[in-house]
Design an enzyme around this catalytic site. Structure first.
Site, mmCIF file in Angstrom:
data_model
loop_
_atom_site.group_PDB
_atom_site.id
_atom_site.type_symbol
_atom_site.label_atom_id
_atom_site.label_comp_id
_atom_site.label_asym_id
_atom_site.label_seq_id
_atom_site.Cartn_x
_atom_site.Cartn_y
_atom_site.Cartn_z
ATOM 1 N N SER A 70 0.798 -1.238 0.000
ATOM 2 C CA SER A 70 0.000 0.000 0.000
ATOM 3 C C SER A 70 0.825 1.280 0.000
ATOM 4 C CB SER A 70 -0.958 0.004 1.193
ATOM 5 O OG SER A 70 -2.054 -0.843 0.941
ATOM 6 N N LYS A 234 3.520 6.381 4.860
ATOM 7 C CA LYS A 234 2.506 5.447 4.369
ATOM 8 C C LYS A 234 2.981 4.025 4.601
ATOM 9 C CE LYS A 234 -1.269 3.988 2.693
ATOM 10 N NZ LYS A 234 -1.122 2.860 3.650
ATOM 11 N N THR A 235 2.117 3.226 5.195
ATOM 12 C CA THR A 235 2.412 1.834 5.486
ATOM 13 C C THR A 235 1.937 0.933 4.352
ATOM 14 O OG1 THR A 235 0.301 1.619 6.616
ATOM 15 C CG2 THR A 235 2.209 2.217 7.978
ATOM 16 N N GLY A 236 2.288 -0.346 4.474
ATOM 17 C CA GLY A 236 1.793 -1.361 3.555
ATOM 18 C C GLY A 236 1.911 -2.725 4.212
#
Length: 292
Positions: A70, A234-236
């Site tokens: 993501s 932003k993570t994923g």
């Protein structure tokens, strides 16, 4: 808050160019990062850089491919902002949210099924809540995965390759190069997007504001940061224990650290859980070394 975001965007926009990483030693930050990863049965890719001086703080497996997951939502939102700036779409355009298009992990768009959202609302949902349907609506607006790959190239990221949309892009099969990047390449794209000239300054301020409002980083970058530090990131998360976080860390003394951390299970277990603590500990370690 808007004034603060503008000031921060201006500060990182004059960041120094990159410099070479220092050789690793037994007690180096790189060795400590590898120790954290080994202790948790993961492999870790890291790129950490001081944006004020250009000094590379840490580089671990930085040319190794890891799934984008993501994190792709950053490029998606940036590409949508850029398209609007060039008259290719309008951020206030109403976009239908069809019930049969809702995919897993869509906490915002699922409540709008049968209604509409504008592109600003869609980008905010994707960046702050990692809403997957919101990501797919942005994919549709910019030409699909090829549009994300094209954006990456214009941002100085020569490695990222996007092939699929949500949620298929999160499969993270071992050896699969689809929807992957390298920590160093992703850092180059973020640097251009978040602190360079890739976006109009007004759009950079908007993007940073959205990213500073993320709700998915509390157990990753933000978990172990010292007092006074904050992030725009932003993570994923995906299969095989894959977990990422990437963005800018802001220190109380004006420090600006570009950080990309990508991890995956070292055992290639498709059901392995994400090791959030590895990312949190590594981010804290980077801040400790940033002032040295």
């Amino acid at each position: 808050m808007a004034t603060l975001i503008t000031a921060m965007a201006a500060a990182i926009a004059v960041a120094a160019p990159a410099t070479a990483a220092a050789p690793a030693t037994a007690d180096s930050i790189e060795a400590q990062i590898r120790h954290i990863a080994t202790a948790n049965d993961v492999t870790t890719g890291v790129w950490a850089q001081d944006l004020r001086t250009g000094r590379v703080i840490a580089a671990v497996n930085c040319e190794q491919r890891y799934p984008v997951l993501s994190m792709s939502k950053v490029y998606l939102a940036a590409a949508v902002l850029d398209a609007a700036r060039h008259g290719l779409l309008r951020m206030d355009s109403r976009v239908p949210v069809h019930a049969d298009h809702i995919v897993a992990n869509s906490p915002i768009t699922s409540t709008y099924a049968g209604r509409t959202l504008n592109y600003s609302e869609i980008a905010k949902a994707a960046l702050q809540y990692s809403d997957n349907t919101a990501a797919n609506l942005m994919f549709a607006a910019i030409g699909g995965p090829l549009g994300v790959t094209a954006y990456a190239r214009t941002a100085g990221d020569g490695a990222t390759v996007m092939v699929r949309e949500e949620t298929e892009l999160n499969t993270a099969f071992p050896g699969d190069s689809r929807d992957t990047t390298t920590p160093r390449a992703w850092a180059a794209g973020l640097r251009s997007t978040m602190s360079g000239a890739r976006l109009d300054p007004r759009d950079r301020v908007t993007l940073l504001g959205w990213m500073r409002g993320t709700h998915t980083s509390d157990k990753r970058f933000r978990a172990d940061l010292p007092a006074g530090w904050s992030t725009a990131d932003k993570t994923g998360t995906g299969d095989y224990g894959t977990a990422n976080d990437a963005g800018v860390l802001y220190g109380p003394d004006g420090a600006l650290i570009l950080l990309v951390i990508q991890t995956r299970s070292a055992t290639n277990n498709s059901k392995a859980t994400a090791r959030d603590s590895v990312i949190g500990q590594t981010a804290a370690l980077v801040t400790a070394h940033a002032a040295r």
